[in-house]
Write a protein that holds these residues in place. Structure first.
Motif, PDB file in Angstrom:
ATOM      1  N   GLU A  92       0.841  -1.208   0.000  1.00  0.00           N
ATOM      2  CA  GLU A  92       0.000   0.000   0.000  1.00  0.00           C
ATOM      3  C   GLU A  92       0.874   1.257   0.000  1.00  0.00           C
ATOM      4  O   GLU A  92       0.593   2.229  -0.710  1.00  0.00           O
ATOM      5  CB  GLU A  92      -0.915  -0.008   1.219  1.00  0.00           C
ATOM      6  CG  GLU A  92      -1.798   1.222   1.327  1.00  0.00           C
ATOM      7  CD  GLU A  92      -2.719   1.185   2.539  1.00  0.00           C
ATOM      8  OE1 GLU A  92      -3.343   2.221   2.822  1.00  0.00           O
ATOM      9  OE2 GLU A  92      -2.815   0.140   3.204  1.00  0.00           O
ATOM     10  N   THR A  93       1.950   1.239   0.794  1.00  0.00           N
ATOM     11  CA  THR A  93       2.868   2.384   0.872  1.00  0.00           C
ATOM     12  C   THR A  93       3.695   2.508  -0.399  1.00  0.00           C
ATOM     13  O   THR A  93       3.887   3.604  -0.925  1.00  0.00           O
ATOM     14  CB  THR A  93       3.808   2.226   2.080  1.00  0.00           C
ATOM     15  OG1 THR A  93       3.021   2.040   3.257  1.00  0.00           O
ATOM     16  CG2 THR A  93       4.678   3.459   2.255  1.00  0.00           C
ATOM     17  N   TRP A  94       4.188   1.373  -0.919  1.00  0.00           N
ATOM     18  CA  TRP A  94       5.021   1.394  -2.125  1.00  0.00           C
ATOM     19  C   TRP A  94       4.278   1.981  -3.321  1.00  0.00           C
ATOM     20  O   TRP A  94       4.860   2.710  -4.120  1.00  0.00           O
ATOM     21  CB  TRP A  94       5.477  -0.025  -2.478  1.00  0.00           C
ATOM     22  CG  TRP A  94       6.365  -0.671  -1.465  1.00  0.00           C
ATOM     23  CD1 TRP A  94       7.075  -0.045  -0.464  1.00  0.00           C
ATOM     24  CD2 TRP A  94       6.610  -2.073  -1.307  1.00  0.00           C
ATOM     25  NE1 TRP A  94       7.751  -0.964   0.295  1.00  0.00           N
ATOM     26  CE2 TRP A  94       7.502  -2.222  -0.190  1.00  0.00           C
ATOM     27  CE3 TRP A  94       6.201  -3.211  -1.987  1.00  0.00           C
ATOM     28  CZ2 TRP A  94       7.952  -3.460   0.237  1.00  0.00           C
ATOM     29  CZ3 TRP A  94       6.647  -4.447  -1.557  1.00  0.00           C
ATOM     30  CH2 TRP A  94       7.519  -4.577  -0.462  1.00  0.00           C
ATOM     31  N   LEU A  95       2.981   1.667  -3.419  1.00  0.00           N
ATOM     32  CA  LEU A  95       2.195   2.095  -4.589  1.00  0.00           C
ATOM     33  C   LEU A  95       1.501   3.439  -4.386  1.00  0.00           C
ATOM     34  O   LEU A  95       0.784   3.901  -5.267  1.00  0.00           O
ATOM     35  CB  LEU A  95       1.154   1.025  -4.941  1.00  0.00           C
ATOM     36  CG  LEU A  95       1.707  -0.335  -5.379  1.00  0.00           C
ATOM     37  CD1 LEU A  95       0.568  -1.293  -5.676  1.00  0.00           C
ATOM     38  CD2 LEU A  95       2.596  -0.176  -6.616  1.00  0.00           C
ATOM     39  N   GLU A  96       1.724   4.038  -3.215  1.00  0.00           N
ATOM     40  CA  GLU A  96       1.090   5.336  -2.930  1.00  0.00           C
ATOM     41  C   GLU A  96       1.533   6.374  -3.949  1.00  0.00           C
ATOM     42  O   GLU A  96       2.710   6.533  -4.246  1.00  0.00           O
ATOM     43  CB  GLU A  96       1.474   5.790  -1.526  1.00  0.00           C
ATOM     44  CG  GLU A  96       0.657   6.968  -1.027  1.00  0.00           C
ATOM     45  CD  GLU A  96       0.956   7.293   0.430  1.00  0.00           C
ATOM     46  OE1 GLU A  96       0.524   8.371   0.867  1.00  0.00           O
ATOM     47  OE2 GLU A  96       1.620   6.485   1.106  1.00  0.00           O
ATOM     48  N   GLY A  97       0.570   7.085  -4.508  1.00  0.00           N
ATOM     49  CA  GLY A  97       0.878   8.067  -5.541  1.00  0.00           C
ATOM     50  C   GLY A  97       0.748   7.495  -6.937  1.00  0.00           C
ATOM     51  O   GLY A  97       0.655   8.239  -7.916  1.00  0.00           O
ATOM     52  N   THR A  98       0.760   6.166  -7.044  1.00  0.00           N
ATOM     53  CA  THR A  98       0.590   5.507  -8.347  1.00  0.00           C
ATOM     54  C   THR A  98      -0.815   4.931  -8.466  1.00  0.00           C
ATOM     55  O   THR A  98      -1.559   5.238  -9.382  1.00  0.00           O
ATOM     56  CB  THR A  98       1.633   4.373  -8.521  1.00  0.00           C
ATOM     57  OG1 THR A  98       2.933   4.917  -8.333  1.00  0.00           O
ATOM     58  CG2 THR A  98       1.526   3.750  -9.904  1.00  0.00           C
ATOM     59  N   VAL A  99      -1.155   4.079  -7.519  1.00  0.00           N
ATOM     60  CA  VAL A  99      -2.493   3.491  -7.472  1.00  0.00           C
ATOM     61  C   VAL A  99      -2.826   3.186  -6.018  1.00  0.00           C
ATOM     62  O   VAL A  99      -1.934   2.881  -5.218  1.00  0.00           O
ATOM     63  CB  VAL A  99      -2.566   2.205  -8.340  1.00  0.00           C
ATOM     64  CG1 VAL A  99      -1.663   1.120  -7.778  1.00  0.00           C
ATOM     65  CG2 VAL A  99      -4.000   1.697  -8.454  1.00  0.00           C
ATOM     66  N   SER A 100      -4.093   3.299  -5.668  1.00  0.00           N
ATOM     67  CA  SER A 100      -4.513   3.058  -4.284  1.00  0.00           C
ATOM     68  C   SER A 100      -4.811   1.576  -4.072  1.00  0.00           C
ATOM     69  O   SER A 100      -5.532   0.955  -4.856  1.00  0.00           O
ATOM     70  CB  SER A 100      -5.772   3.866  -3.953  1.00  0.00           C
ATOM     71  OG  SER A 100      -5.469   5.241  -3.927  1.00  0.00           O
TER      72      SER A 100
END
Length: 400
Positions: free
Chosen positions: A238-246
């Motif tokens: 969830e943190t890694w993809l923050e800003g890319t996809v929720s």
């Protein structure tokens, strides 16, 4: 840190026992322990434990969500599909609406600040609700109509919905514009969380089955460690993809546990649920004591009667929202009242995001934190007490 942990566990045990003898929920003792030991009263907790407080609270929440997922009966959820979807967003939306209509006059803040404050307050607390719903499922109260499953599933989605709205309103309060994609991200976050978790659960089940087939039996204790490790990875995604996809890490954890339950032999999933139930005994203490430690009594005193009035109004709006969600269902009026009570407690989300507006320097920062703290102190114990003292009267126990 060891001294702090000793204080946390020993004093909590004393406080929880006192409140239990008074026929009150143990959670009140846990919260008060955190407040007393925290930096705003006695200041007996080591700064190192406070610095990782958010991570420890999240780990505790993961444990109870795994227990919940392993206890869920997905066939039961089919009975409550529409109400569960509605309760994921309607009650929170009504609560925010209450803030938009009344907070500018009662709290003296702008419309956008009212939206930010309402979003902080609108989330139900899974940390209070989920363990109680798991207990009801274990003791077969309300399970004939899947009431605990309904509340547990919708409470998890409710938090995602509220946190996305909070992020959007904060950006607007800072002078930015609300992007339509922020709202699109709500269902995307839910769907991806379920998908990622289901895939992880399927792979883990396959691994356990393959190991067993090759006579490399994995002990349940080892399975618990592996499942916990994968759960932490899902939260990290969830943190890694923050800003890319929720992606909802919390829903992914529940989804993974459900997938393991589906693929595993019944007695295996039951034993895993029992293992996580035992882990929860310690995790519960850490979660609620550290939530209590975040409470700043000074802000609570400053909030005064106006904040209390606003909380009551917002909860009234929320209750109306829950009632509307349950229309055209087979639930009796007693069961609907129980659902309203179970959807009142606030704690984890408010503790996690209540101070963000103040940190960002928003005009509503102090009042938002004040209202959040007061809401935790009032609704967490009262909600827990409400659930614990009414479920036998309002729900029917299914025959074993």
């Amino acid at each position: 840190m060891l001294t702090s942990l000793a204080f946390i566990f020993l004093i909590e045990l004393i406080m929880a026992s006192i409140f239990q003898k008074l026929k009150l929920p143990r959670i009140i003792g846990m919260l008060l322990t955190g407040i007393l030991l925290g930096p705003y009263v006695l200041n007996l907790l080591d700064p190192s434990i406070l610095s990782v407080s958010a991570d420890l609270r999240q780990m505790a929440l993961i444990i109870i969500l795994l227990k919940a997922g392993l206890s869920l009966n997905l066939s039961d959820l089919k009975k409550v599909g529409r109400p569960a979807i509605l309760m994921s967003c309607v009650p929170a939306s009504f609560e925010i609406l209450g803030f938009l209509l009344f907070a500018p006059n009662i709290l003296g803040i702008s419309i956008i600040d009212a939206a930010v404050t309402g979003a902080v307050l609108a989330a139900v607390s899974p940390a209070v609700v989920v363990p109680r719903m798991v207990h009801l499922m274990d003791s077969k109260y309300g399970t004939d109509k899947s009431i605990p499953q309904l509340i547990m599933a919708s409470a998890s989605c409710d938090d995602i919905f509220v946190i996305v709205l909070f992020s959007t309103f904060v950006r607007m309060a800072q002078g930015g514009n609300a992007d339509i994609l922020d709202f699109v991200n709500i269902p995307v976050s839910i769907i991806l969380g379920i998908v990622f978790g289901a895939i992880a659960g399927y792979i883990l089940s396959l691994f356990f089955e393959t190991a067993y087939a090759h006579k490399h039996y994995v002990r349940n204790s080892m399975k618990v460690i592996i499942i916990l490790g994968v759960s932490f990875l899902l939260m990290a995604i969830e943190t890694w993809l923050e800003g890319t996809v929720s992606v909802s890490g919390l829903l992914a954890v529940v989804s993974m546990a459900c997938a393991i339950k589906i693929k595993s032999v019944t007695f295996v999933s039951q034993r895993l649920a029992e293992k996580f139930g035992k882990l929860w005994l310690a995790a519960e203490v850490v979660l609620f004591v550290l939530v209590g430690a975040t409470v700043d009594i000074r802000y609570t005193m400053n909030a005064g009667i106006s904040a209390l009035i606003m909380i009551i109004i917002a909860l009234t709006f929320r209750s109306v929202g829950v009632f509307l969600c349950l229309m055209k269902t087979s639930l009796t009026w007693k069961e609907r009242i129980f659902c309203i009570i179970a959807y009142l407690p606030k704690a984890t989300v408010q503790a996690a995001i209540g101070s963000i507006p103040l940190t960002l320097g928003l005009p509503c920062g102090k009042i938002t934190l004040s209202v959040a703290v007061l809401a935790i102190l009032i609704t967490a114990p009262l909600g827990a007490l409400g659930i614990d003292s009414t479920y036998k009267k309002l729900l029917r126990q299914e025959s074993h």
